[in-house]
Design a protein around this motif. Structure first.
Motif, PDB file in Angstrom:
ATOM      1  N   LEU A   8     152.865  97.411  28.737  1.00  0.00           N
ATOM      2  CA  LEU A   8     153.543  98.392  27.898  1.00  0.00           C
ATOM      3  C   LEU A   8     153.370  99.763  28.533  1.00  0.00           C
ATOM      4  O   LEU A   8     152.272 100.148  28.930  1.00  0.00           O
ATOM      5  N   TYR A   9     154.474 100.494  28.604  1.00  0.00           N
ATOM      6  CA  TYR A   9     154.498 101.826  29.219  1.00  0.00           C
ATOM      7  C   TYR A   9     155.037 102.816  28.199  1.00  0.00           C
ATOM      8  O   TYR A   9     156.127 102.616  27.649  1.00  0.00           O
ATOM      9  N   PHE A  10     154.275 103.881  27.930  1.00  0.00           N
ATOM     10  CA  PHE A  10     154.701 104.930  27.003  1.00  0.00           C
ATOM     11  C   PHE A  10     155.354 106.053  27.798  1.00  0.00           C
ATOM     12  O   PHE A  10     154.704 106.717  28.601  1.00  0.00           O
ATOM     13  N   ALA A  11     156.664 106.240  27.580  1.00  0.00           N
ATOM     14  CA  ALA A  11     157.435 107.274  28.279  1.00  0.00           C
ATOM     15  C   ALA A  11     157.678 108.441  27.336  1.00  0.00           C
ATOM     16  O   ALA A  11     158.014 108.248  26.163  1.00  0.00           O
ATOM     17  N   TYR A  12     157.528 109.665  27.861  1.00  0.00           N
ATOM     18  CA  TYR A  12     157.740 110.867  27.037  1.00  0.00           C
ATOM     19  C   TYR A  12     158.619 111.883  27.749  1.00  0.00           C
ATOM     20  O   TYR A  12     158.989 112.882  27.173  1.00  0.00           O
ATOM     21  N   GLY A  13     158.971 111.639  29.009  1.00  0.00           N
ATOM     22  CA  GLY A  13     159.777 112.582  29.796  1.00  0.00           C
ATOM     23  C   GLY A  13     161.140 111.984  30.114  1.00  0.00           C
ATOM     24  O   GLY A  13     161.792 111.404  29.242  1.00  0.00           O
ATOM     25  N   SER A  14     161.567 112.098  31.368  1.00  0.00           N
ATOM     26  CA  SER A  14     162.906 111.614  31.738  1.00  0.00           C
ATOM     27  C   SER A  14     163.030 110.102  31.562  1.00  0.00           C
ATOM     28  O   SER A  14     164.135 109.591  31.390  1.00  0.00           O
ATOM     29  N   ASN A  15     161.922 109.371  31.571  1.00  0.00           N
ATOM     30  CA  ASN A  15     161.986 107.915  31.385  1.00  0.00           C
ATOM     31  C   ASN A  15     162.227 107.502  29.934  1.00  0.00           C
ATOM     32  O   ASN A  15     162.267 106.317  29.626  1.00  0.00           O
ATOM     33  N   LEU A  16     162.428 108.480  29.041  1.00  0.00           N
ATOM     34  CA  LEU A  16     162.904 108.145  27.696  1.00  0.00           C
ATOM     35  C   LEU A  16     164.303 107.544  27.805  1.00  0.00           C
ATOM     36  O   LEU A  16     164.686 106.705  26.995  1.00  0.00           O
ATOM     37  N   TRP A  74     158.046 100.995  26.448  1.00  0.00           N
ATOM     38  CA  TRP A  74     158.858 100.024  27.187  1.00  0.00           C
ATOM     39  C   TRP A  74     157.986  98.834  27.560  1.00  0.00           C
ATOM     40  O   TRP A  74     156.832  99.012  27.948  1.00  0.00           O
ATOM     41  N   ARG A  75     158.531  97.635  27.462  1.00  0.00           N
ATOM     42  CA  ARG A  75     157.850  96.458  27.995  1.00  0.00           C
ATOM     43  C   ARG A  75     158.427  96.219  29.384  1.00  0.00           C
ATOM     44  O   ARG A  75     159.647  96.189  29.550  1.00  0.00           O
ATOM     45  N   MET A  76     157.544  96.110  30.363  1.00  0.00           N
ATOM     46  CA  MET A  76     157.994  95.973  31.751  1.00  0.00           C
ATOM     47  C   MET A  76     157.259  94.835  32.439  1.00  0.00           C
ATOM     48  O   MET A  76     156.114  94.531  32.101  1.00  0.00           O
ATOM     49  N   ASN A  77     157.906  94.244  33.426  1.00  0.00           N
ATOM     50  CA  ASN A  77     157.265  93.211  34.236  1.00  0.00           C
ATOM     51  C   ASN A  77     156.226  93.850  35.145  1.00  0.00           C
ATOM     52  O   ASN A  77     156.455  94.944  35.675  1.00  0.00           O
ATOM     53  N   MET A  78     155.124  93.147  35.353  1.00  0.00           N
ATOM     54  CA  MET A  78     154.081  93.633  36.269  1.00  0.00           C
ATOM     55  C   MET A  78     154.682  93.927  37.651  1.00  0.00           C
ATOM     56  O   MET A  78     154.211  94.804  38.355  1.00  0.00           O
ATOM     57  N   ALA A  79     155.740  93.207  38.002  1.00  0.00           N
ATOM     58  CA  ALA A  79     156.386  93.400  39.300  1.00  0.00           C
ATOM     59  C   ALA A  79     156.925  94.828  39.460  1.00  0.00           C
ATOM     60  O   ALA A  79     157.088  95.308  40.586  1.00  0.00           O
ATOM     61  N   ASP A  80     157.189  95.523  38.352  1.00  0.00           N
ATOM     62  CA  ASP A  80     157.713  96.892  38.412  1.00  0.00           C
ATOM     63  C   ASP A  80     156.616  97.959  38.409  1.00  0.00           C
ATOM     64  O   ASP A  80     156.904  99.147  38.519  1.00  0.00           O
ATOM     65  N   GLU A 108     148.738 100.146  16.124  1.00  0.00           N
ATOM     66  CA  GLU A 108     148.425 100.903  17.331  1.00  0.00           C
ATOM     67  C   GLU A 108     148.645 100.008  18.533  1.00  0.00           C
ATOM     68  O   GLU A 108     148.352  98.822  18.486  1.00  0.00           O
ATOM     69  N   LEU A 109     149.172 100.594  19.593  1.00  0.00           N
ATOM     70  CA  LEU A 109     149.406  99.858  20.839  1.00  0.00           C
ATOM     71  C   LEU A 109     148.724 100.601  21.972  1.00  0.00           C
ATOM     72  O   LEU A 109     148.790 101.828  22.037  1.00  0.00           O
ATOM     73  N   ASN A 110     148.102  99.867  22.862  1.00  0.00           N
ATOM     74  CA  ASN A 110     147.559 100.475  24.071  1.00  0.00           C
ATOM     75  C   ASN A 110     148.619 100.398  25.144  1.00  0.00           C
ATOM     76  O   ASN A 110     149.163  99.321  25.409  1.00  0.00           O
ATOM     77  N   CYS A 111     148.920 101.536  25.741  1.00  0.00           N
ATOM     78  CA  CYS A 111     150.001 101.626  26.723  1.00  0.00           C
ATOM     79  C   CYS A 111     149.532 102.389  27.954  1.00  0.00           C
ATOM     80  O   CYS A 111     148.664 103.250  27.864  1.00  0.00           O
ATOM     81  N   ARG A 112     150.197 102.125  29.044  1.00  0.00           N
ATOM     82  CA  ARG A 112     150.019 102.913  30.256  1.00  0.00           C
ATOM     83  C   ARG A 112     150.916 104.135  30.123  1.00  0.00           C
ATOM     84  O   ARG A 112     152.038 104.056  29.622  1.00  0.00           O
ATOM     85  N   THR A 113     150.437 105.283  30.543  1.00  0.00           N
ATOM     86  CA  THR A 113     151.287 106.460  30.685  1.00  0.00           C
ATOM     87  C   THR A 113     150.727 107.255  31.847  1.00  0.00           C
ATOM     88  O   THR A 113     149.795 106.801  32.520  1.00  0.00           O
ATOM     89  N   TYR A 114     151.309 108.417  32.105  1.00  0.00           N
ATOM     90  CA  TYR A 114     150.915 109.199  33.279  1.00  0.00           C
ATOM     91  C   TYR A 114     150.664 110.641  32.881  1.00  0.00           C
ATOM     92  O   TYR A 114     151.402 111.202  32.078  1.00  0.00           O
ATOM     93  N   ILE A 115     149.624 111.227  33.473  1.00  0.00           N
ATOM     94  CA  ILE A 115     149.292 112.628  33.221  1.00  0.00           C
ATOM     95  C   ILE A 115     149.220 113.344  34.569  1.00  0.00           C
ATOM     96  O   ILE A 115     148.595 112.850  35.514  1.00  0.00           O
ATOM     97  N   MET A 116     149.889 114.500  34.634  1.00  0.00           N
ATOM     98  CA  MET A 116     149.919 115.261  35.888  1.00  0.00           C
ATOM     99  C   MET A 116     148.535 115.816  36.215  1.00  0.00           C
ATOM    100  O   MET A 116     147.823 116.289  35.343  1.00  0.00           O
TER     101      MET A 116
END
Length: 184
Positions: A8-16, A74-80, A108-116
């Motif tokens: 699971l990937y939490f998008a908050y920027g352009s990947n919305l 977003w639910r994504m394949n590990m391949a991505d 509550e969901l645990n998700c991957r996201t990115y921080i600058m």
């Protein structure tokens, strides 16, 4: 779908925006809209180096008690995963992947996201902000949050961004596919 093959990937920027994320990550499917508590959405550049892709500050999140950031899980394949890390310039050190806990409809969901890393604040280009707002609309983020996004000041950059042409093509293709399905 086996969960160890996806993340699971939490998008908050352009990947919305689905079409933006799927340019390089075709497996992404919407899981839900969610809220990240005690974080604030900010814009900037890694070490102050402006994004060639977007010609302005790009989105990141920072801890801020009482604030909240809405986004899409977003639910994504590990391949991505490698492609997503690459899009976020992880290897160059621009962003770090982190695990966050987001709230959605009582769970509550645990998700991957990115921080600058080393963020130097800078306003986004109008084009970049437009992609974020389109993604917020597309996925039905709360109306007041959408208004907050629309009110963000930009750097008023008016030049050509190749990324916008890529996105417009992807959105046209998606619309054509949807029309073909409705004709069938």
């Amino acid at each position: 779908m086996e969960s160890h093959l996806t993340f699971l990937y939490f998008a908050y920027g352009s990947n919305l925006l689905k079409e933006r994320l799927q340019l390089k990550n075709p497996s992404a499917t919407i899981h839900c809209v969610a809220r990240l508590k005690d974080y604030n959405l900010v814009f900037g550049n890694h070490k102050g180096l402006a994004s060639d892709r977007w010609h302005g500050g790009v989105a990141t999140i920072e801890r801020s008690s009482g604030a909240e950031v809405w986004g899409v899980v977003w639910r994504m394949n590990m391949a991505d995963l490698e492609s997503l890390d690459s899009q976020e310039n992880v290897r160059l050190g621009a962003y770090s992947p982190v695990e966050v806990s987001v709230k959605t409809q009582g769970q509550e969901l645990n998700c991957r996201t990115y921080i600058m890393n080393c963020c130097v604040y800078a306003p986004p280009s109008p084009q970049y902000l437009k992609v974020i707002v389109m993604g917020a609309e597309q996925n039905g983020l709360p109306k007041d949050y959408q208004e907050k996004l629309r009110a963000i000041q930009t750097n008023q950059y008016e030049g050509h961004l190749p990324m916008m042409a890529d996105l417009e093509r992807a959105m046209r293709r998606a619309k054509e596919r949807a029309n073909h399905r409705s004709d069938a």
